[in-house]
Design a protein around this motif. Structure first.
Motif, PDB file in Angstrom:
ATOM      1  N   UNK A 183      18.197  -4.704 -52.752  1.00 45.65           N
ATOM      2  CA  UNK A 183      17.141  -5.460 -53.440  1.00 45.65           C
ATOM      3  C   UNK A 183      16.655  -6.625 -52.570  1.00 45.65           C
ATOM      4  N   UNK A 184      17.577  -7.287 -51.903  1.00 44.25           N
ATOM      5  CA  UNK A 184      17.182  -8.398 -51.031  1.00 44.25           C
ATOM      6  C   UNK A 184      16.302  -7.913 -49.884  1.00 44.25           C
ATOM      7  N   UNK A 185      16.631  -6.739 -49.350  1.00 40.28           N
ATOM      8  CA  UNK A 185      15.823  -6.185 -48.259  1.00 40.28           C
ATOM      9  C   UNK A 185      14.408  -5.864 -48.742  1.00 40.28           C
ATOM     10  N   UNK A 186      14.296  -5.306 -49.938  1.00 41.63           N
ATOM     11  CA  UNK A 186      12.974  -4.996 -50.499  1.00 41.63           C
ATOM     12  C   UNK A 186      12.199  -6.281 -50.801  1.00 41.63           C
ATOM     13  N   UNK A 187      12.879  -7.266 -51.361  1.00 38.26           N
ATOM     14  CA  UNK A 187      12.219  -8.541 -51.680  1.00 38.26           C
ATOM     15  C   UNK A 187      11.675  -9.202 -50.415  1.00 38.26           C
ATOM     16  N   UNK A 188      12.411  -9.075 -49.329  1.00 40.64           N
ATOM     17  CA  UNK A 188      11.988  -9.681 -48.067  1.00 40.64           C
ATOM     18  C   UNK A 188      10.669  -9.090 -47.572  1.00 40.64           C
ATOM     19  N   UNK A 199      19.883  -0.943 -47.070  1.00 40.31           N
ATOM     20  CA  UNK A 199      21.326  -1.168 -47.238  1.00 40.31           C
ATOM     21  C   UNK A 199      21.904  -0.291 -48.350  1.00 40.31           C
ATOM     22  N   UNK A 200      23.185   0.032 -48.217  1.00 37.70           N
ATOM     23  CA  UNK A 200      23.840   0.903 -49.196  1.00 37.70           C
ATOM     24  C   UNK A 200      24.175   0.167 -50.494  1.00 37.70           C
ATOM     25  N   UNK A 201      24.451  -1.134 -50.401  1.00 36.26           N
ATOM     26  CA  UNK A 201      24.861  -1.879 -51.597  1.00 36.26           C
ATOM     27  C   UNK A 201      23.637  -2.375 -52.366  1.00 36.26           C
ATOM     28  N   UNK A 202      23.765  -2.366 -53.686  1.00 35.60           N
ATOM     29  CA  UNK A 202      22.621  -2.640 -54.567  1.00 35.60           C
ATOM     30  C   UNK A 202      21.995  -4.004 -54.307  1.00 35.60           C
ATOM     31  N   UNK A 203      22.806  -5.049 -54.235  1.00 27.77           N
ATOM     32  CA  UNK A 203      22.284  -6.407 -54.053  1.00 27.77           C
ATOM     33  C   UNK A 203      21.570  -6.537 -52.707  1.00 27.77           C
ATOM     34  N   UNK A 204      22.195  -6.022 -51.659  1.00 28.95           N
ATOM     35  CA  UNK A 204      21.590  -6.099 -50.327  1.00 28.95           C
ATOM     36  C   UNK A 204      20.309  -5.272 -50.252  1.00 28.95           C
ATOM     37  N   UNK A 228      19.488   6.554 -55.499  1.00 28.66           N
ATOM     38  CA  UNK A 228      19.800   5.128 -55.674  1.00 28.66           C
ATOM     39  C   UNK A 228      18.679   4.260 -55.105  1.00 28.66           C
ATOM     40  N   UNK A 229      18.163   4.661 -53.957  1.00 28.03           N
ATOM     41  CA  UNK A 229      17.058   3.907 -53.367  1.00 28.03           C
ATOM     42  C   UNK A 229      15.795   4.015 -54.212  1.00 28.03           C
ATOM     43  N   UNK A 230      15.519   5.198 -54.733  1.00 32.45           N
ATOM     44  CA  UNK A 230      14.332   5.372 -55.581  1.00 32.45           C
ATOM     45  C   UNK A 230      14.453   4.554 -56.867  1.00 32.45           C
ATOM     46  N   UNK A 231      15.651   4.508 -57.457  1.00 30.45           N
ATOM     47  CA  UNK A 231      15.856   3.694 -58.657  1.00 30.45           C
ATOM     48  C   UNK A 231      15.638   2.221 -58.349  1.00 30.45           C
ATOM     49  N   UNK A 232      16.096   1.778 -57.185  1.00 33.40           N
ATOM     50  CA  UNK A 232      15.909   0.383 -56.791  1.00 33.40           C
ATOM     51  C   UNK A 232      14.435   0.060 -56.598  1.00 33.40           C
ATOM     52  N   UNK A 233      13.684   0.984 -55.990  1.00 38.16           N
ATOM     53  CA  UNK A 233      12.249   0.762 -55.776  1.00 38.16           C
ATOM     54  C   UNK A 233      11.510   0.728 -57.109  1.00 38.16           C
TER      55      UNK A 233
END
Length: 276
Positions: A147-152, A140-145, A171-176
């Motif tokens: 993170x939720x996708x990764x947590x799932x 997902x493009x939005x930060x919260x979504x 942005x995705x690499x920073x989230x990971x």
């Protein structure tokens, strides 16, 4: 030219970059079909011209409605229709599955022609475990979504495969990196093209690289499976205390379970004790 094809739907994989990456069978079907349903007539037109093929092109993409789909399915009763995407295997992260579903319900014969697929090409280049993997489309493009996708997917013992775009990659690499800094990550891009690249490292390392060298083109982003982790009881207590400063015992136990591989049910009572 050969005899006309039998009426029906033909799912045809096309190249993901190098125009030579197409099967002889795919070229035969594209030459003999009555028309080609495609995402972008310019992209498909370029491919057909490269191989000396001239066929009617019918646009079918994310914006095509139910009426467009019904007309296309109806035409398959008397015509051979080839379905292609802009690149790779149709239905892999594109709208073709609705067309195939409706064609199947209508009793239309369906034939698939395997070929190039960016997700599989990226997986083979990555060097990450491939005995079990999950293709999960785009993050997902939005930060919260995101993170939720990764947590799932956190507890899945498999390599995770995503498609990504250049502007969103960092942005995705920073989230990971924030989600699980210990995971091995690979960025595979420009697959089958002149500047093909498969760069592997931690999410932090790749974030730094692609911040300095912005990525272009289509990207396959791969995340290795979680490593087996062992943590002492003291380590777990320290982690729970840190988490409890910002969240409830239930959420702290869930996050500690994700990070350590322990079960939440085991950690929740200890989180309650430390909270008290």
């Amino acid at each position: 030219m050969g005899d006309p094809l039998q009426p029906g739907l033909y799912i045809v994989a096309t190249p993901i970059g190098n125009l030579g990456d197409i099967t002889l069978r795919a070229l035969d079907v594209l030459r003999r079909c009555d028309g080609v349903a495609c995402e972008d007539t310019r992209v498909t037109g370029k491919l057909l011209k490269h191989h000396g093929i001239s066929q009617p092109l019918w646009r079918y993409d994310d914006h095509s409605g139910e009426k467009d789909r019904a007309r296309l399915v109806d035409s398959m009763r008397s015509k051979a229709v080839a379905l292609v995407s802009d690149a790779g295997t149709p239905l892999v992260s594109d709208p073709g599955y609705r067309l195939v579903s409706d064609a199947r319900e209508a009793g239309v014969p369906i034939t698939t022609l395997p070929g190039a697929c960016a997700a599989i090409a990226g997986l083979t280049l990555s060097g990450l475990p491939n005995d079990r993997f999950l293709f999960a489309g785009f993050l997902p493009a939005k930060e919260k979504a995101r993170r939720e996708a990764l947590d799932e997917l956190a507890g899945l013992d498999a390599t995770l495969v995503f498609y990504e775009t250049g502007p969103r990659l960092t942005k995705s690499l920073a989230a990971i990196a924030d989600w699980d800094p210990q995971r091995s990550v690979c960025v595979a891009r420009e697959l089958t093209k002149l500047y093909e690249e498969a760069r592997r490292g931690s999410a932090d390392e790749l974030f730094e690289h692609y911040t300095d060298h912005p990525a272009k083109g289509e990207i396959v982003l791969l995340i290795g499976p979680p490593e087996e982790r062992t943590a002492s009881e003291a380590d777990i207590d320290d982690l729970l205390r840190e988490l409890l400063a910002a969240m409830s015992p239930s959420k702290a136990a869930a996050e500690a379970a994700r990070r350590t591989g322990r079960r939440k049910a085991e950690l929740y009572p200890r989180a309650m004790e430390l909270k008290a």
